[in-house]
Design a protein around this motif. Structure first.
Motif, PDB file in Angstrom:
ATOM      1  N   TYR A 111       8.559 -10.241 -24.149  1.00  0.00           N
ATOM      2  CA  TYR A 111       7.156  -9.895 -23.933  1.00  0.00           C
ATOM      3  C   TYR A 111       7.038  -8.380 -23.795  1.00  0.00           C
ATOM      4  CZ  TYR A 111       7.003 -14.867 -22.887  1.00  0.00           C
ATOM      5  OH  TYR A 111       7.133 -16.232 -22.971  1.00  0.00           O
ATOM      6  N   HIS A 112       5.987  -7.841 -24.430  1.00  0.00           N
ATOM      7  CA  HIS A 112       5.807  -6.393 -24.399  1.00  0.00           C
ATOM      8  C   HIS A 112       4.366  -6.042 -24.066  1.00  0.00           C
ATOM      9  CE1 HIS A 112       6.175  -2.197 -25.271  1.00  0.00           C
ATOM     10  NE2 HIS A 112       5.327  -2.252 -26.287  1.00  0.00           N
ATOM     11  N   ASN A 113       4.193  -5.131 -23.123  1.00  0.00           N
ATOM     12  CA  ASN A 113       2.874  -4.647 -22.729  1.00  0.00           C
ATOM     13  C   ASN A 113       2.364  -3.702 -23.807  1.00  0.00           C
ATOM     14  OD1 ASN A 113       0.617  -3.430 -21.574  1.00  0.00           O
ATOM     15  ND2 ASN A 113       1.528  -3.322 -19.532  1.00  0.00           N
ATOM     16  N   MET A 114       1.289  -4.123 -24.496  1.00  0.00           N
ATOM     17  CA  MET A 114       0.730  -3.342 -25.588  1.00  0.00           C
ATOM     18  C   MET A 114      -0.291  -2.317 -25.120  1.00  0.00           C
ATOM     19  SD  MET A 114       2.146  -4.293 -28.427  1.00  0.00           S
ATOM     20  CE  MET A 114       0.966  -3.683 -29.623  1.00  0.00           C
ATOM     21  N   GLY A 115      -0.726  -2.385 -23.871  1.00  0.00           N
ATOM     22  CA  GLY A 115      -1.709  -1.444 -23.368  1.00  0.00           C
ATOM     23  C   GLY A 115      -2.800  -2.146 -22.588  1.00  0.00           C
ATOM     24  N   SER A 116      -3.696  -1.383 -21.987  1.00  0.00           N
ATOM     25  CA  SER A 116      -4.764  -1.938 -21.166  1.00  0.00           C
ATOM     26  C   SER A 116      -5.999  -1.057 -21.253  1.00  0.00           C
ATOM     27  CB  SER A 116      -4.318  -2.085 -19.704  1.00  0.00           C
ATOM     28  OG  SER A 116      -4.021  -0.816 -19.146  1.00  0.00           O
ATOM     29  N   VAL A 117      -7.128  -1.616 -20.872  1.00  0.00           N
ATOM     30  CA  VAL A 117      -8.388  -0.868 -20.802  1.00  0.00           C
ATOM     31  C   VAL A 117      -9.055  -1.218 -19.478  1.00  0.00           C
ATOM     32  CG1 VAL A 117      -8.741  -0.739 -23.302  1.00  0.00           C
ATOM     33  CG2 VAL A 117      -9.601  -2.706 -22.023  1.00  0.00           C
ATOM     34  N   PRO A 118      -9.834  -0.309 -18.912  1.00  0.00           N
ATOM     35  CA  PRO A 118     -10.543  -0.628 -17.659  1.00  0.00           C
ATOM     36  C   PRO A 118     -11.676  -1.619 -17.911  1.00  0.00           C
ATOM     37  CG  PRO A 118     -11.144   1.543 -18.449  1.00  0.00           C
ATOM     38  CD  PRO A 118     -10.043   1.081 -19.336  1.00  0.00           C
ATOM     39  N   ALA A 119     -12.009  -2.392 -16.898  1.00  0.00           N
ATOM     40  CA  ALA A 119     -13.094  -3.369 -16.981  1.00  0.00           C
ATOM     41  C   ALA A 119     -13.885  -3.339 -15.691  1.00  0.00           C
ATOM     42  CB  ALA A 119     -12.534  -4.773 -17.239  1.00  0.00           C
ATOM     43  N   GLN A 120     -15.204  -3.475 -15.810  1.00  0.00           N
ATOM     44  CA  GLN A 120     -16.097  -3.458 -14.649  1.00  0.00           C
ATOM     45  C   GLN A 120     -16.285  -4.872 -14.104  1.00  0.00           C
ATOM     46  OE1 GLN A 120     -17.541  -0.803 -13.126  1.00  0.00           O
ATOM     47  NE2 GLN A 120     -16.520   0.642 -14.508  1.00  0.00           N
ATOM     48  N   PHE A 121     -16.228  -5.015 -12.792  1.00  0.00           N
ATOM     49  CA  PHE A 121     -16.447  -6.292 -12.133  1.00  0.00           C
ATOM     50  C   PHE A 121     -17.459  -6.099 -11.013  1.00  0.00           C
ATOM     51  CE2 PHE A 121     -12.138  -6.533 -13.842  1.00  0.00           C
ATOM     52  CZ  PHE A 121     -12.203  -7.719 -14.561  1.00  0.00           C
TER      53      PHE A 121
END
Length: 565
Positions: free
Chosen positions: A475-485
């Protein structure tokens, strides 16, 4: 002696005859087609022919067993019977008795004594005898045919999967040989990218940048279009919580809580129809009442065959509901409250339940009501999501794997090795509180949604993290983006995977109360679909025969979008 052997001996005796009786036979008074009138020179070939004819005709139940010809309703060859019950043509049995003296004759089939005066004429329609043993054999063969049809359908699915794998491998090979272009249409060497490489669990060093480029190449080489979404139908619902659907069998199941009925929990079954590129819904809708002991439904899954629905409830129940009868056909008693459930994608017999205390239970529908395995998780936190990971069916030794999620994050279980402990997917630690997990069996994409924990200064900003599964074990972490909650309500998400299109991650945006779409692998926002009055609670995607259907539900509304190129 069996009945067939006895019948064959009767025919042989009638054809060959006895020397004494042949001398006494009056040829002028005998029927020309009677076996007794055949000359002795007919030989073994004629005997074999008559025997074969007798066997077939006797099975039909319409022919005289002496002359092997159909009997008649009247006339010289009228159907008749002896006191023993055996049936013949009148002229044939009369001659049979007369040629044996008339007083010492016996029935050709059972040797019961008989006389000419004992022959009884029958006045009936054509008689066909029902063989009970043959009837049972027919029923058995019908059951075997149905089983073989089911097995054939499963083999066809396996064949289709293998053909898809083969086609994808050929595409990758062609793309590699032709030096495919990406981004600004420059060759790979000009943009500094390398051909795709397969990563094994041992490849820990030099993994990140090269692996990112390899996956970006795969997406660019295979995806050529952007998905288009069109709202097909909105259905007003009351107290909806979650749902699931199957486009192959065109069925949708909603879990609802009716506040006006004292908080009653129930299901709503909706039959939908996919006609070419149009969706007509609903064709038919009906409510399904659940036992009081069921309590709140925390998860439901329509089976891959579309005929069953799996329910996980806080009443410590895991239930299998028949879509035909709308009744629970199996109820499993659990040691704790159930928060999630799933069917196995590789075998229709295995089902799974995730409990509030972090345990994972494995059941086989063919065996008893007790779990095959009771596995202890890494923590005692509730397992709120379960996904069965798709494995290569060409390798029967491959052990089934599960992908689950609790607040700690996504976790992988190797069900084939009960002694092996589950593990958190590496590279996604310390992201916050995991509230949602989406998985695509077609692309092996995994997207985990995280809310900030209590120690974070900005408690409204979380993240969406893309993880790629490689070779079924890495498994490889491809990246992330912020999200509003805006709050800490549990929601669900889905990955839309259409052939020749970029995969899309769909989740409910709590700020605009609409369905937000992020295009993979870059997690770039494409657009937000029609908003709801309340927050979206559940998102599901299903596809069949080239058609895709994306659905989302809030407390009072269900939306269905067609997905295409």
């Amino acid at each position: 002696m069996s009945s067939y052997e006895a019948s064959d001996s009767v025919v042989a005796m009638l054809i060959d005859g006895e020397d004494e009786e042949q001398e006494q036979t009056d040829g002028q008074n005998s029927r020309p087609d009677c076996p007794e009138s055949l000359p002795s020179s007919a030989g073994g070939e004629e005997v074999s022919r008559k025997r074969a004819a007798f066997t077939v005709s006797n099975a039909e139940g319409l022919n005289c067993p002496i002359c092997i010809e159909p009997w008649e309703s009247q006339g010289a060859h009228q159907i008749c019977c002896l006191p023993c019950g055996h049936v013949y043509g009148m002229s044939c049995i009369s001659k049979w008795i007369q040629h044996r003296g008339g007083h010492s004759a016996k029935c050709p089939q059972c040797n019961a004594k008989c006389k000419v005066k004992d022959v009884i004429k029958l006045y009936a329609s054509p008689v066909v005898v029902l063989d009970e043993s043959l009837q049972k054999k027919i029923i058995s063969l019908e059951a075997e045919v149905n089983f073989l049809k089911t097995e054939r359908a499963g083999l066809i699915d396996i064949q289709d999967n293998l053909l898809n794998v083969q086609e994808n491998l050929f595409k990758e090979l062609r793309n590699f040989k032709e030096k495919p272009r990406c981004g600004n249409n420059a060759p790979l060497e000009e943009v500094g990218m390398e051909p795709p490489s397969f990563i094994t669990p041992k490849d820990n060093q030099g993994y990140g940048e090269q692996h990112d480029r390899s996956f970006a190449l795969n997406y660019c080489g295979q995806a050529t279009h952007h998905c288009k979404f069109q709202l097909e139908h909105e259905l007003a619902v009351e107290g909806a919580r979650l749902f699931d659907m199957d486009t192959s069998y065109q069925i949708l199941v909603l879990a609802r809580r009716i506040s006006g009925m004292g908080g009653t929990h129930m299901l709503q079954k909706v039959k939908i129809s996919l006609v070419t590129d149009q969706l007509i819904c609903p064709l038919e809708s009906e409510d399904i009442q659940l036992p009081q002991s069921t309590k709140a439904i925390k998860d439901l899954c329509v089976s891959p065959c579309g005929r069953l629905t799996l329910l996980a409830s806080l009443g410590k129940k895991l239930s299998v509901l028949s879509m035909g009868s709308n009744n629970c056909v199996i109820n499993y008693d659990l040691p704790g409250q159930a928060w999630s459930c799933s069917w196995d994608l590789n075998s229709p017999h295995y089902i799974y339940a995730g409990l509030q205390n972090g345990m994972l239970l494995v059941f086989d529908r063919r065996s008893s009501l007790t779990p095959l395995q009771s596995l202890v998780g890494l923590t005692s936190r509730p397992i709120h999501t379960i996904h069965s990971l798709m494995e290569n069916r060409a390798f029967s030794h491959t052990a089934p794997k599960l992908l689950t999620a609790s607040s700690s994050g996504p976790c992988v279980w190797n069900i084939g090795n009960p002694g092996e402990r589950p593990f958190l997917i590496p590279g996604v630690e310390d992201q916050g509180v995991c509230t949602s997990l989406a998985y695509s069996p077609l692309s092996d994409d995994i997207v985990a949604s995280y809310r900030p924990n209590s120690q974070t200064s900005n408690r409204n900003v979380g993240s969406q993290v893309l993880v790629k599964r490689v070779n079924g074990s890495s498994y490889h972490n491809m990246g992330s983006v912020p999200a509003q909650f805006s709050d800490f309500q549990m929601t669900r998400s889905a990955i839309v995977d259409v052939p020749n299109c970029y995969p899309v991650f769909a989740y409910g945006d709590e700020l605009v109360r609409g369905l937000k779409l992020l295009e993979l692998p870059n997690l770039t926002a494409s657009h937000t679909l029609e908003p709801h009055q309340h927050s979206i609670l559940d998102v599901k995607y299903a596809h069949s025969q080239g058609r895709g259907l994306l659905g989302c539900v809030s407390e009072d509304k269900l939306q269905l979008f067609s997905v295409g190129v």
